[in-house]
Design a protein around this motif. Structure first.
Motif, short mmCIF file in Angstrom:
data_model
loop_
_atom_site.label_atom_id
_atom_site.label_comp_id
_atom_site.label_asym_id
_atom_site.label_seq_id
_atom_site.Cartn_x
_atom_site.Cartn_y
_atom_site.Cartn_z
N ASP A 1 0.84 -1.19 0.00
CA ASP A 1 0.00 0.00 0.00
C ASP A 1 0.88 1.25 0.00
O ASP A 1 1.79 1.38 0.82
CB ASP A 1 -0.91 0.00 1.23
CG ASP A 1 -1.94 1.11 1.18
OD1 ASP A 1 -1.57 2.25 1.54
OD2 ASP A 1 -3.09 0.84 0.81
N THR A 2 0.62 2.17 -0.91
CA THR A 2 1.48 3.35 -1.06
C THR A 2 1.35 4.32 0.12
O THR A 2 2.26 5.11 0.37
CB THR A 2 1.14 4.10 -2.36
OG1 THR A 2 -0.26 4.44 -2.35
CG2 THR A 2 1.45 3.24 -3.57
N ALA A 3 0.24 4.26 0.85
CA ALA A 3 0.04 5.17 1.97
C ALA A 3 0.50 4.58 3.29
O ALA A 3 1.28 5.19 4.03
CB ALA A 3 -1.43 5.56 2.07
N SER A 4 0.06 3.36 3.59
CA SER A 4 0.40 2.74 4.87
C SER A 4 1.71 1.98 4.84
O SER A 4 2.28 1.68 5.89
CB SER A 4 -0.72 1.78 5.29
OG SER A 4 -0.79 0.68 4.41
N HIS A 5 2.19 1.66 3.63
CA HIS A 5 3.41 0.87 3.43
C HIS A 5 3.28 -0.54 3.98
O HIS A 5 4.28 -1.21 4.25
CB HIS A 5 4.64 1.57 4.03
CG HIS A 5 4.87 2.94 3.48
ND1 HIS A 5 5.26 3.16 2.17
CD2 HIS A 5 4.74 4.16 4.05
CE1 HIS A 5 5.37 4.46 1.97
NE2 HIS A 5 5.06 5.09 3.09
N LYS A 6 2.05 -1.02 4.16
CA LYS A 6 1.82 -2.40 4.59
C LYS A 6 1.86 -3.33 3.39
O LYS A 6 1.46 -2.96 2.29
CB LYS A 6 0.45 -2.53 5.26
CG LYS A 6 0.32 -1.83 6.60
CD LYS A 6 -1.08 -2.07 7.15
CE LYS A 6 -1.27 -1.39 8.50
NZ LYS A 6 -2.65 -1.61 9.03
N THR A 7 2.35 -4.54 3.62
CA THR A 7 2.27 -5.56 2.58
C THR A 7 0.81 -5.92 2.39
O THR A 7 0.14 -6.38 3.32
CB THR A 7 3.07 -6.82 2.97
OG1 THR A 7 4.44 -6.45 3.17
CG2 THR A 7 2.98 -7.87 1.89
N ALA A 8 0.30 -5.70 1.19
CA ALA A 8 -1.14 -5.84 0.94
C ALA A 8 -1.50 -7.16 0.31
O ALA A 8 -2.59 -7.69 0.55
CB ALA A 8 -1.62 -4.69 0.06
N GLY A 9 -0.63 -7.71 -0.54
CA GLY A 9 -1.01 -8.94 -1.22
C GLY A 9 0.19 -9.67 -1.79
O GLY A 9 1.23 -9.07 -2.09
N ALA A 10 0.04 -10.98 -1.91
CA ALA A 10 1.04 -11.82 -2.58
C ALA A 10 0.52 -12.15 -3.97
O ALA A 10 -0.61 -12.61 -4.12
CB ALA A 10 1.29 -13.11 -1.79
N VAL A 11 1.34 -11.91 -4.98
CA VAL A 11 0.93 -12.04 -6.38
C VAL A 11 1.69 -13.18 -7.03
O VAL A 11 2.93 -13.21 -6.97
CB VAL A 11 1.19 -10.74 -7.16
CG1 VAL A 11 0.78 -10.89 -8.62
CG2 VAL A 11 0.46 -9.57 -6.52
N LEU A 12 0.96 -14.10 -7.65
CA LEU A 12 1.56 -15.22 -8.35
C LEU A 12 1.15 -15.12 -9.82
O LEU A 12 -0.04 -15.21 -10.15
CB LEU A 12 1.07 -16.55 -7.77
CG LEU A 12 1.17 -16.68 -6.24
CD1 LEU A 12 0.63 -18.03 -5.80
CD2 LEU A 12 2.61 -16.50 -5.79
N VAL A 13 2.11 -14.89 -10.69
CA VAL A 13 1.84 -14.65 -12.10
C VAL A 13 1.32 -15.93 -12.75
O VAL A 13 1.90 -17.01 -12.58
CB VAL A 13 3.12 -14.17 -12.82
CG1 VAL A 13 2.84 -13.96 -14.31
CG2 VAL A 13 3.63 -12.88 -12.19
N GLN A 14 0.22 -15.79 -13.51
CA GLN A 14 -0.32 -16.91 -14.27
C GLN A 14 0.11 -16.85 -15.73
O GLN A 14 0.45 -17.85 -16.33
CB GLN A 14 -1.85 -16.91 -14.17
CG GLN A 14 -2.37 -17.04 -12.76
CD GLN A 14 -1.89 -18.30 -12.07
OE1 GLN A 14 -1.88 -19.37 -12.66
NE2 GLN A 14 -1.47 -18.18 -10.82
N GLN A 15 0.09 -15.62 -16.29
CA GLN A 15 0.54 -15.43 -17.67
C GLN A 15 0.80 -13.95 -17.92
O GLN A 15 0.44 -13.13 -17.12
CB GLN A 15 -0.48 -15.96 -18.67
CG GLN A 15 -1.83 -15.24 -18.62
CD GLN A 15 -2.82 -15.84 -19.61
OE1 GLN A 15 -2.80 -17.03 -19.88
NE2 GLN A 15 -3.68 -14.99 -20.16
#
Length: 456
Positions: A442-456
């Motif tokens: 998150d650009t404001a809180s700097h918290k890790t917001a999500g884990a992203v796993l690329v599919q394509q």
């Protein structure tokens, strides 16, 4: 939290030596709240004699021992009787070394569980038999059991074991285990999850944890520790073209023996191998060069494979900074007038940069993920702005159905489309872990917001 007077650790049964991999096994325990994860780890440490006498005395009061205190180190964890952060412990047997991560069970700490699972070779998903309607063949599994198993599968943890715990506390352990194992098997089949084994255990009493108790709960297989000895470590992505994220740039060195008087680019090889003489492309600048020398973590010259730290020296001075990627150049069989690699015509990067991606996201922020939001994405050591273009669907963890959605709430898993501000060398996560994974911040809180796993 249950306590019990602990007997002296029993000697281990002989286990066939592990032959596939000699490296330490990193595994996590996960599952729902109070399923006995910390107690199971404590039992492993005690029964393998990995606990020093003063440590053992520190968790024993009035003749009673609380095994969970061996991993629950934070004061808040001890006060509340829950696991909040990931606690790592180490132990070894004559056959192998182990690194254990005790992951939290609460939904609000899912991000900590994802962090632990991302580097694990195996996962023990605990299931508390006392929380389920074990008399019912069509019993419902707990949501966190489903969620953690799905996350482990999404994160490509190679081995998953279900440990059905606290069967000593039910009237008919054999019937309970049969019903629970059947439901776990049906869930795993529907979710496309490969399960190595399902084992009945009592972490508190030590049944089937280190030593196998043949016939207990109708189970004739090996104990958890015996199974852990046989599991493979996660293989590095070595059979792929070179991908190397630059973490640190060492300025010109006075030691010509180790850097040939040029800058050294340090990092960990993400895929393939770094070898002298390789033609490489530098991203995002698209410049090309040749690897002149490769140094290992103690500055010895030689090839370095995926999963290991390396220093790369190029044959010419080019503009490379932290966050850039050094990737293999391959022959371009589809050369066209649009190619922009003028320095080396006929070649292209093996991992070309791209801005658009479809991905599976495990959402961990309290603020929902919605289209139009912009986050900071970390890929390797590079930070790039990422915009959410569309939420394609959300996974219903109870039915495993893909449901239409316009947002992802906290702890949801879904499929989204992202647009990066700059191109990055991406690959499907199923093909290459490091290239196919990002985190959103998150650009404001700097918290890790999500884990992203690329599919394509």
């Amino acid at each position: 939290m249950s306590t019990e007077t602990i007997e002296s650790p029993r000697p281990q049964e002989a286990v066939a030596p592990h032959t596939d991999h000699d490296s330490a096994l990193r595994f996590i325990t996960c599952g729902s709240v109070d399923d006995g994860k910390s107690t199971l780890i404590g039992r492993l440490l005690v029964d393998t004699r990995a606990v020093l006498q003063d440590q053992f005395a520190g968790i024993t009061k009035s003749g009673e021992t609380d095994l969970a205190l061996l991993t629950d180190g934070l004061s808040a964890e001890r006060e509340q009787g829950i696991t909040i952060d990931v606690a790592y412990r180490y132990f070894s047997t004559e056959q192998r070394k182990f690194i254990i991560g005790d992951a939290p069970g609460h939904e609000q700490y899912t991000r900590n569980m994802v962090t632990a699972a991302s580097s694990a070779d195996a996962a023990l998903v605990l299931v508390d038999a006392t929380k389920l309607d074990w008399n019912n063949p069509a019993l419902e599994l707990l949501p966190q059991t489903r969620r953690h198993a799905l996350l482990v599968n999404l994160l490509r943890v190679p081995s998953l074991i279900f440990a059905v715990n606290k069967l000593d506390a039910v009237e008919d352990p054999a019937l309970a285990f049969a019903h629970i194992r059947s439901r776990l098997a049906a869930f795993a089949h529907d979710a496309g999850i490969t399960v190595r084994a399902t084992v009945p255990v009592s972490a508190l009493k030590g049944i089937n944890v280190v030593d196998a108790t043949k016939g207990w709960a109708g189970y004739e297989g090996p104990s958890l520790l015996q199974l852990l000895h046989t599991l493979p470590s996660t293989p590095a992505d070595q059979d792929l073209p070179l991908a190397f994220p630059v973490q640190w740039v060492e300025k010109f060195s006075s030691s010509a023996n180790t850097s040939q008087g040029r800058r050294v680019f340090w990092g960990r090889v993400a895929a393939g191998a770094a070898r002298p003489g390789q033609q490489v492309t530098l991203l995002p600048s698209n410049q090309t060069a040749t690897i002149a020398q490769v140094l290992d973590h103690v500055r010895r010259a030689g090839d370095v494979d995926a999963g290991n730290s390396a220093g790369i020296v190029l044959d010419r001075e080019v503009d490379v900074s932290r966050g850039d990627w050094i990737v293999a150049s391959v022959e371009n069989t589809q050369a066209s007038a649009e190619d922009d690699f003028e320095d080396a015509p006929g070649t292209r990067p093996a991992w070309p940069g791209q801005r658009e991606l479809q991905a599976t996201v495990a959402w961990m922020d309290d603020e929902p993920l919605v289209p139009g939001r912009v986050y900071l994405a970390q890929h390797g050591h590079r930070w790039i702005k990422a915009k959410v273009r569309r939420v394609v669907h959300r996974l219903n963890i109870n039915t495993l159905a893909e449901e239409d959605a316009d947002r992802l709430e906290a702890n949801a898993i879904g499929h989204v489309e992202l647009l990066l501000q700059e191109a990055a060398p991406l690959a499907p996560f199923a093909q290459a872990r490091a290239l196919g994974s990002l985190i959103l911040v998150d650009t404001a809180s700097h918290k890790t917001a999500g884990a992203v796993l690329v599919q394509q």
